[in-house]
Design an enzyme around this catalytic site. Structure first.
Site, mmCIF file in Angstrom:
data_model
loop_
_atom_site.group_PDB
_atom_site.id
_atom_site.type_symbol
_atom_site.label_atom_id
_atom_site.label_comp_id
_atom_site.label_asym_id
_atom_site.label_seq_id
_atom_site.Cartn_x
_atom_site.Cartn_y
_atom_site.Cartn_z
ATOM 1 C CE1 TYR A 29 3.660 110.484 119.610
ATOM 2 C CE2 TYR A 29 5.781 110.044 120.666
ATOM 3 C CZ TYR A 29 4.789 109.693 119.766
ATOM 4 O OH TYR A 29 4.923 108.544 119.016
ATOM 5 C CE1 TYR A 37 9.598 107.891 120.907
ATOM 6 C CE2 TYR A 37 8.675 108.911 118.956
ATOM 7 C CZ TYR A 37 8.609 107.976 119.973
ATOM 8 O OH TYR A 37 7.537 107.117 120.028
ATOM 9 N NE ARG A 86 9.528 102.795 118.288
ATOM 10 C CZ ARG A 86 8.316 102.649 117.732
ATOM 11 N NH1 ARG A 86 7.281 103.254 118.261
ATOM 12 N NH2 ARG A 86 8.151 101.889 116.676
ATOM 13 C CG HIS A 143 6.166 105.727 115.100
ATOM 14 N ND1 HIS A 143 7.357 106.080 115.694
ATOM 15 C CD2 HIS A 143 5.240 105.771 116.108
ATOM 16 C CE1 HIS A 143 7.178 106.313 116.978
ATOM 17 N NE2 HIS A 143 5.887 106.146 117.252
ATOM 18 C CG HIS A 153 1.056 106.126 117.582
ATOM 19 N ND1 HIS A 153 1.442 104.953 118.189
ATOM 20 C CD2 HIS A 153 2.070 107.006 117.796
ATOM 21 C CE1 HIS A 153 2.615 105.112 118.758
ATOM 22 N NE2 HIS A 153 3.023 106.357 118.532
#
Length: 232
Positions: free
Chosen positions: A103, A142, A152, A155, A157
């Site tokens: 991120y 990640y 994870r 995906h 959000h």
């Protein structure tokens, strides 16, 4: 719609506040019964979210001088109520990791590289038919330290606002065929398998643009028995 016609979600189709395999819920889940707070005029009337005040950013790949690294994709779908009626004018905020699984945020300490050409955030508004669309990069998986060798799944959000700030729902979109889904405690925080499947997008060749990007469709239902699972 009146209260008499409201159909609540079926048991097991929404995540609980506490899910034992998802460790961080142990600290943040309420330990006592929730207290209902009556809405005031402030919560019911504003702020209003409109494109004139919150300009849409629907192409996440066009924020730098050079294209971002990774696989370009198109994500589109509809936002509807429990009876399939379109919800128009909804502001949809999106955020995600880059193609390397990192991120663009100072709190992310994953040693994957940052991509200066990719911010990983944007917003769109649903049209009169409840439809939305944006262009982005397929995010990478990640590690997240929840349990040994925890990763994870890829995906994206989603945050959806109603007519006021208090009307906000948050969910995640996953990708079909991801082997990490079977191992992910967040995904499995939704007990019902059919409800979990509503979090997985569908590959859509009709949405795909030749020579440009693959397309994925993710339809969101705000409430009712076929509601998309939302984060508590």
């Amino acid at each position: 719609m009146t209260d008499e016609t409201f159909r609540p979600p079926l048991p097991g189709t929404q995540p609980d506040y506490a899910h034992a395999p998802y460790r961080s819920t142990h600290a943040r889940a309420p330990s006592q019964a929730l207290v209902a707070l009556p809405a005031t005029v402030t919560e019911a009337t504003g702020p209003r979210f409109a494109p004139t005040h919150f300009p849409p950013m629907a192409d996440f790949t066009a924020t730098g001088r050079t294209p971002p690294m990774g696989e370009r994709i198109i994500v589109a779908g509809t936002v509807t109520d429990e009876d399939g009626r379109p919800v128009a004018g909804t502001m949809v905020e999106i955020w995600q990791a880059n193609a390397a699984g990192r991120y663009n945020h100072p709190g992310d300490t994953h040693d994957a590289p940052l991509d200066p050409a990719f911010r990983g955030e944007g917003r769109v508004f649903t049209d009169a038919e409840g439809a939305y669309r944006f262009v982005t990069i397929r995010p990478g998986a990640y590690p997240w330290g929840n349990h040994p060798n925890a990763w994870r799944p890829s995906h994206i959000h989603f945050s959806l606002f109603g007519s006021a700030f208090a009307q906000r729902l948050i969910t995640q979109m996953y990708f079909p065929g991801d082997p990490l889904l079977d191992l992910d405690p967040i995904y499995h925080a939704v007990p019902d398998a059919a409800a979990r499947a509503r979090l997985v997008s569908r590959f859509d060749i009709g949405l795909t643009q030749e020579g440009y990007a693959l397309g994925y469709r993710f339809d969101i239902v705000l409430r009712g028995r076929l509601a998309t699972p939302m984060e508590a």
